[in-house]
Design an enzyme around this catalytic site. Structure first.
Site, mmCIF file in Angstrom:
data_model
loop_
_atom_site.group_PDB
_atom_site.id
_atom_site.type_symbol
_atom_site.label_atom_id
_atom_site.label_comp_id
_atom_site.label_asym_id
_atom_site.label_seq_id
_atom_site.Cartn_x
_atom_site.Cartn_y
_atom_site.Cartn_z
ATOM 1 N N GLY A 25 -9.027 -8.741 3.260
ATOM 2 C CA GLY A 25 -9.470 -7.355 3.430
ATOM 3 C C GLY A 25 -10.295 -6.894 2.243
ATOM 4 O O GLY A 25 -11.352 -6.272 2.408
ATOM 5 N N VAL A 26 -9.839 -7.230 1.051
ATOM 6 C CA VAL A 26 -10.572 -6.818 -0.158
ATOM 7 C C VAL A 26 -11.894 -7.583 -0.239
ATOM 8 O O VAL A 26 -12.933 -7.019 -0.605
ATOM 9 C CB VAL A 26 -9.718 -7.041 -1.431
ATOM 10 N N ASP A 154 -2.949 -20.796 12.707
ATOM 11 C CA ASP A 154 -1.933 -20.001 13.401
ATOM 12 C C ASP A 154 -2.305 -20.044 14.873
ATOM 13 O O ASP A 154 -3.434 -19.672 15.239
ATOM 14 C CB ASP A 154 -1.944 -18.520 12.969
ATOM 15 N N CYS A 383 4.014 14.701 3.086
ATOM 16 C CA CYS A 383 4.667 14.592 4.384
ATOM 17 C C CYS A 383 6.184 14.785 4.268
ATOM 18 O O CYS A 383 6.650 15.914 4.161
ATOM 19 C CB CYS A 383 4.270 13.281 5.043
ATOM 20 N N GLN A 387 8.575 18.173 3.454
ATOM 21 C CA GLN A 387 9.753 18.591 4.224
ATOM 22 C C GLN A 387 10.987 18.663 3.325
ATOM 23 O O GLN A 387 11.771 19.612 3.392
ATOM 24 C CB GLN A 387 9.979 17.616 5.388
ATOM 25 N N HIS A 518 -1.395 13.349 4.857
ATOM 26 C CA HIS A 518 -1.426 12.189 3.951
ATOM 27 C C HIS A 518 -2.795 12.135 3.281
ATOM 28 O O HIS A 518 -3.647 11.327 3.668
ATOM 29 C CB HIS A 518 -1.192 10.897 4.739
ATOM 30 N N GLU A 520 -3.743 10.845 0.665
ATOM 31 C CA GLU A 520 -4.053 9.561 0.021
ATOM 32 C C GLU A 520 -4.935 8.684 0.903
ATOM 33 O O GLU A 520 -5.677 7.831 0.419
ATOM 34 C CB GLU A 520 -2.761 8.818 -0.359
HETATM 35 N N1 GLN Z 1 9.885 11.561 8.843
HETATM 36 C C1 GLN Z 1 9.063 12.732 8.796
HETATM 37 C C2 GLN Z 1 8.532 13.118 10.164
HETATM 38 O O1 GLN Z 1 8.491 12.300 11.044
HETATM 39 C C3 GLN Z 1 7.938 12.545 7.815
HETATM 40 C C4 GLN Z 1 6.979 11.464 8.199
HETATM 41 C C5 GLN Z 1 6.128 10.993 7.062
HETATM 42 O O2 GLN Z 1 6.438 11.235 5.904
HETATM 43 N N2 GLN Z 1 5.067 10.276 7.351
HETATM 44 O O3 GLN Z 1 8.144 14.215 10.372
#
Ligand code: GLN
Length: 547
Positions: A25-26, A154, A383, A387, A518, A520
């Site tokens: 990939g890299v 494979d 994420c 929460q 996310h 990132e």
């Molecule tokens: N488990 C949490 C949810 O489903 C957070 C998911 C996550 O961090 N990607 O909402």
């Protein structure tokens, strides 16, 4: 000529040999980088397994699930593609054998092959080529980079290899070339580069009808002249076609290694393309050449922390910031399933609680969040990290003792994190997930300032609109928002179309921010993800104060 279009498309096929995990990939991405400012480069990845996508695989086995804008759940290689090529990939670029068979079965039931015996060759191999040609036309690509996952030999990859052999006749041999990435071990006690596995791997590929044009041999050290000679001899190539893929600690330096050995110019010549300008590459070199002074210590907490690949994009986002601030970042992997080591906590300049699923290590994460909140340690919740920050705050500050997420305790009387009614009806695994890019609007806040600073938002009056990717099932329960806001944990960003909580930040704290997304996944060397940028900035300030 294959295509209906007059443009002459080019194809580079990348296969691997000897062992997996050599960094195809890299390599694919590094080559793509050089072409990406002049050509539309489109990577494609073929995987032999029968899952439809890696979404339901264990990250222990398979590394991070990398989500695309369109919600496709792909693997880490797509992270490399997007970071190196600075573009967004889509669903059709990730093809598993599971998807191919599904399509073959659908066509067969639909009567598309009526009267014929449906066979691996030509039906499956045709479909594989059809996928390549179709997407190259739809996206009007100039250069297709086609990576085959796993290794040659494979069994599950054989049909992909066969299809890619056939592709040569279809697109014309002057428009396609094949690169094989292998491994040269130096066994303990022998202390000598051993080329035999590479020779055998090349021979295996040749028996399947593909004669590679270029070989890259991964090794812990530079390939010796002798090794290159031997490999060239067995592959029927010249020594110039054999390259050294020496181990590196920083993947962003891989392109330089290939460039200096002449690989990039040779690929471009072989494909009949004029000399490359390499402007993006030069900009990268400038960024990478900057001296990095000092260091900050940032913890990534979680249950998969022993497998760093599960959080590959989080690590990359930190690397991007490290180049921008000219500082070193020491990552501490903090396993939260065991008792938290308080002495380690005291040494940290910032804490990240990244995405995650399930129960394990949850109370440990909450303990770490309390520590960050009370001791004013910069905190970024991603994420699950958002929460849990909400649950922690509700328990400790709003005094809702049994506050919880439905995911952790389905019977809780105070579900701060809940599943919204419309999601409960979905039964297919993955179906209830909120996946892919969604827009959010952000009020005046620290988070807004960061997005504006890095210029990856649209400004609309007082607000700014950002787009980030998601992969989660649960949401902040709207019934509790007022309660947490009154105590100082502010919701500063909501999703544009559904008013779901997307961004929060804590008052009277140097940097305590979290997002349901996310970020990132979109971080690039040229433009780090704003919330990571903010975290590293705050970590540097924290470090200064501590001194
Ligand atoms: N488990 C949490 C949810 O489903 C957070 C998911 C996550 O961090 N990607 O909402």
């Amino acid at each position: 000529m294959t295509t209906t279009n007059s443009k002459q498309r080019k194809f580079l096929v990348i296969t691997g040999g000897v062992i997996s995990g050599l960094g195809k990939g890299v390599t694919t991405s590094s080559i793509g980088l050089f072409f990406s400012d002049q050509y539309k480069v489109l990577p494609m990845k073929f995987d032999g397994y029968l899952n439809t996508d890696p979404g339901t695989m264990n990250p222990f086995e398979h590394g991070e699930v990398f989500v695309l804008d369109d919600g496709a759940e792909t693997d880490m290689d797509f992270g490399h593609y997007e970071r190196f090529l600075a573009n967004s990939a889509n669903k059709q670029q990730s093809i598993t054998m599971g998807k191919i068979y599904q399509e073959i079965r659908r066509r067969e039931r639909h009567g598309d092959y009526l009267g014929k015996t449906v066979q691996l060759i030509p039906h499956v191999t045709d479909l594989i080529q059809e996928k390549i040609i179709q997407i190259s036309e739809e996206q009007d690509a100039d250069l297709m980079l086609i990576e085959v996952g796993g290794t040659v030999g494979d069994l599950e990859n054989d049909l992909f290899i066969e299809a890619l052999r056939q592709l040569r006749a279809k697109v014309g041999s002057e428009n396609i070339c094949y690169l094989h990435l292998t491994y040269v071990p130096i066994p303990y006690g022998v202390n000598e580069q051993k080329t035999k596995p590479t020779q055998q791997s090349i021979n295996l590929l040749q028996t399947k009808g593909i004669w590679p044009d270029f070989i890259i041999a991964r090794c812990t050290e530079t390939l010796t002249e002798n090794s290159r000679k031997k490999i060239a001899l067995f592959a029927g190539l010249t020594e110039q076609d054999v390259y050294s893929g020496e181990d590196v600690t920083n993947i962003y330096t891989v392109p330089k290694g290939y460039e200096e050995q002449g690989l990039i110019d040779n690929i471009s010549t072989k494909l009949g393309l004029p000399p490359l300008k390499k402007e993006r590459y030069k900009r990268w070199q400038e960024l990478l050449a900057q001296e990095r002074k000092g260091s900050v210590k940032i913890a990534i907490c979680g249950k998969y922390t022993d497998l760093e690949d599960s959080y590959a994009s989080v690590v990359e986002a930190l690397h991007h910031c490290s180049f921008h601030f000219g500082t070193n970042i020491e990552i501490v992997w903090l396993e939260t399933s065991h008792t938290i080591n308080k002495e380690i906590l005291k040494t940290l300049d910032a804490i990240i609680v990244p995405g995650g699923f399930g129960n394990r290590g949850i109370e440990g994460k909450i303990e770490v969040i309390t520590y960050a909140r009370e001791n004013k340690i910069p905190y970024l919740g991603i994420c699950y990290g958002l929460q849990l920050a909400v649950v922690e705050f509700a328990r400790k500050v709003c005094n809702i003792k049994d506050a919880n997420s439905l995911e952790i305790d389905p019977k809780t009387t105070n579900p701060l994190i809940t599943m919204l009614d419309e999601q409960k009806k979905v039964v297919n695994l993955g179906g209830s997930m909120r996946l892919g890019a969604y827009e959010a609007k952000i009020k005046k806040s620290k988070i807004q300032e960061l997005y504006k600073k890095l210029k990856i938002c649209k400004e609309e009056k007082e607000e700014c609109i950002v787009s980030e990717r998601h992969r989660h099932r649960y949401e902040v329960n709207p019934e509790y928002i007022k309660i947490i806001e009154e105590k100082g944990l502010k919701v500063v960003g909501y999703s544009r179309e559904r008013e779901l909580v997307e961004f929060i930040e804590l008052e009277n704290h140097p940097y305590f921010v979290a997002t349901q997304a996310h970020p990132e996944l979109k971080s690039k060397l040229e433009t780090p993800a704003p919330l990571f940028y903010g975290l590293v900035q705050a970590a540097l300030e924290h470090r200064k104060k501590e001194k």
